[in-house]
Design an enzyme around this catalytic site. Structure first.
Site, PDB file in Angstrom:
ATOM      1  N   HIS A 101       0.846  -0.710  -0.074  1.00 40.23           N
ATOM      2  CA  HIS A 101      -0.100  -0.023   0.092  1.00 40.23           C
ATOM      3  C   HIS A 101       0.691   0.988   0.023  1.00 40.23           C
ATOM      4  O   HIS A 101       1.567   1.364   0.685  1.00 40.23           O
ATOM      5  CB  HIS A 101      -1.205   0.053   1.665  1.00 40.23           C
ATOM      6  CG  HIS A 101      -2.033  -0.641   0.980  1.00 40.23           C
ATOM      7  ND1 HIS A 101      -2.634  -1.966   2.644  1.00 40.23           N
ATOM      8  CD2 HIS A 101      -3.100  -1.566   0.023  1.00 40.23           C
ATOM      9  CE1 HIS A 101      -3.192  -2.678   2.104  1.00 40.23           C
ATOM     10  NE2 HIS A 101      -3.705  -2.723   0.456  1.00 40.23           N
TER      11      HIS A 101
ATOM     12  N   GLU B  99       1.638   3.416   2.685  1.00 36.65           N
ATOM     13  CA  GLU B  99       2.192   3.268   4.667  1.00 36.65           C
ATOM     14  C   GLU B  99       3.904   2.987   4.396  1.00 36.65           C
ATOM     15  O   GLU B  99       4.325   2.826   4.029  1.00 36.65           O
ATOM     16  CB  GLU B  99       1.779   1.772   4.591  1.00 36.65           C
ATOM     17  CG  GLU B  99      -0.040   1.668   4.019  1.00 36.65           C
ATOM     18  CD  GLU B  99      -0.775   0.643   4.473  1.00 36.65           C
ATOM     19  OE1 GLU B  99      -2.052   0.297   4.487  1.00 36.65           O
ATOM     20  OE2 GLU B  99       0.180  -0.996   4.447  1.00 36.65           O
TER      21      GLU B  99
ATOM     22  N   HIS C 229       2.811  -3.600   6.584  1.00 33.76           N
ATOM     23  CA  HIS C 229       1.856  -2.407   6.340  1.00 33.76           C
ATOM     24  C   HIS C 229       1.670  -1.667   7.861  1.00 33.76           C
ATOM     25  O   HIS C 229       2.678  -2.236   9.075  1.00 33.76           O
ATOM     26  CB  HIS C 229       0.392  -3.450   6.801  1.00 33.76           C
ATOM     27  CG  HIS C 229       0.004  -4.046   5.357  1.00 33.76           C
ATOM     28  ND1 HIS C 229      -0.100  -3.437   4.090  1.00 33.76           N
ATOM     29  CD2 HIS C 229       0.505  -5.193   4.377  1.00 33.76           C
ATOM     30  CE1 HIS C 229       0.116  -3.875   3.609  1.00 33.76           C
ATOM     31  NE2 HIS C 229       0.509  -5.667   3.731  1.00 33.76           N
TER      32      HIS C 229
ATOM     33  N   GLU D  48       1.779  -5.513  10.591  1.00 36.51           N
ATOM     34  CA  GLU D  48       0.492  -4.427  11.206  1.00 36.51           C
ATOM     35  C   GLU D  48       1.418  -3.260  12.449  1.00 36.51           C
ATOM     36  O   GLU D  48       1.603  -3.519  12.855  1.00 36.51           O
ATOM     37  CB  GLU D  48      -1.006  -4.321  11.705  1.00 36.51           C
ATOM     38  CG  GLU D  48      -1.848  -4.974  10.345  1.00 36.51           C
ATOM     39  CD  GLU D  48      -2.078  -3.773   8.861  1.00 36.51           C
ATOM     40  OE1 GLU D  48      -1.896  -2.859   9.061  1.00 36.51           O
ATOM     41  OE2 GLU D  48      -2.463  -4.023   8.128  1.00 36.51           O
TER      42      GLU D  48
HETATM   43 ZN    ZN Z   1      -1.807  -2.069   3.980  1.00 31.70          ZN
END
Ligand code: ZN
Length: 324
Positions: free
Chosen positions: A51, A54, A148, A211
């Site tokens: 992404h 990020e 992420h 994450e």
């Molecule tokens: Zn992500």
């Protein structure tokens, strides 16, 4: 020039010179293969920026890269470093056309051709080629960490999502996640189009989506907030096994149900800024669409990644149960 500028201007390749103990080759833009001179027992893939907005994971990867170039971080294992979506990074966007992290395992065919479908195809091809390298085939342990940052706040700031797999999760991998001071791990209950699911399913890799917190634009991240993750990654790259857990016990969850948006009438009945891992009362109707509603049951009362603004056919949230 700093490494981030060089990466975004596609000039890293000609600028970086590794110590003679590292064999380096660029497999495509933003994809760097590094092999130690002596035969490695393990293979590690670290990806960031799947992404584009990020940013902290990208900065962490560049930090590791700088240390490898300077020789301050020894390379013990085969390493593939991936900067996922460079065109989206340049624009500071999550994606340009569609979400790349829903497209792996051939699912890119379900989307109109665009920046992300091309990148998903390229990444799948490169990963396939990487796993057929003699040095990688000779190694006995394969891991993939896809880094992420979350869009929203979270009751557990740092957590791992382990893709669904029918084989057992490797104990030493779970142990590493625990020692890296994550707050929680979530076990998935079904296959998906994520990058980590792809490497787990097709190459039997110990994979997870990490994450690591909330991201700010490039240059505004306070990397000390992610120092536990950086140390844990350095620990893997150098094969030092020196990290120890300092936080309270790791929480474990598993996915019980996926809320899939299938109609324009779809609504989530919680505030937009509801945090990940918020506990919801039994019987509460969390989402509804034409002819369908989702109610909270006592066995699945935590919400993860609630987002009503996804495209039709995509996931608008996951319902989790806590494992004791
Ligand atoms: Zn992500």
């Amino acid at each position: 020039m700093d490494l981030l500028t060089l990466l975004l201007e596609n000039e890293l390749e000609e600028t970086l010179h590794f110590p003679s103990t590292i064999k380096s080759s660029w497999l495509a833009e933003g994809i760097l293969q590094l092999f130690p001179q002596k035969t490695a027992q393990e293979t590690l893939i670290i990806s960031a920026g799947i992404h584009g907005n990020e940013t902290a994971p990208v900065e962490i990867l560049l930090q590791l890269l700088a240390q490898l170039v300077q020789g301050t971080l020894p390379l013990q294992h085969n390493l593939l470093l991936i900067f996922g979506n460079l065109p989206a990074m340049r624009e500071g966007k999550r994606y340009l056309d569609n979400d790349l992290n829903r497209m792996f395992g051939g699912r890119h065919q379900n989307f109109p051709p665009g920046n992300e479908t091309h990148r998903a195809m390229a990444l799948e091809t490169v990963i396939r080629r990487f796993f057929s390298e003699p040095a990688v085939m000779a190694s006995t342990k394969h891991r993939h960490l896809d880094l992420h940052t979350a869009i929203r706040g979270s009751c557990h700031e740092q957590f791992a999502l382990l893709p669904y797999q029918s084989r057992e999760y490797a104990a030493d991998f779970l142990h590493w996640l625990e020692n890296s001071d994550l707050d929680a791990v979530v076990f998935h209950n079904s296959p998906g189009g994520t990058f980590s699911h792809f490497t787990s399913e097709h190459f039997n890799t110990d994979s997870c989506t990490l994450e690591i917190g909330k991201a700010l634009p490039f240059g505004q991240n306070d990397l000390t907030r992610f120092s536990n993750i950086t140390s844990a990654l350095q620990d893997l790259v150098a094969g030092s096994c020196s990290i120890k857990r300092n936080k309270p016990a790791l929480k474990r969850y598993h996915v019980v149900d996926s809320i899939i948006k299938q109609h324009n009438s779809f609504q989530l009945h919680i505030p937009e800024d509801t945090k990940n891992f918020t506990e919801l009362p039994e019987g509460f109707e969390i989402a509804s669409q034409q002819n369908q509603s989702w109610k909270i049951t006592s066995t699945a009362n935590f919400i993860l990644f609630p987002n009503a603004r996804v495209a039709i056919g995509l996931r608008a949230g996951l319902l989790l149960a806590q494992l004791t």
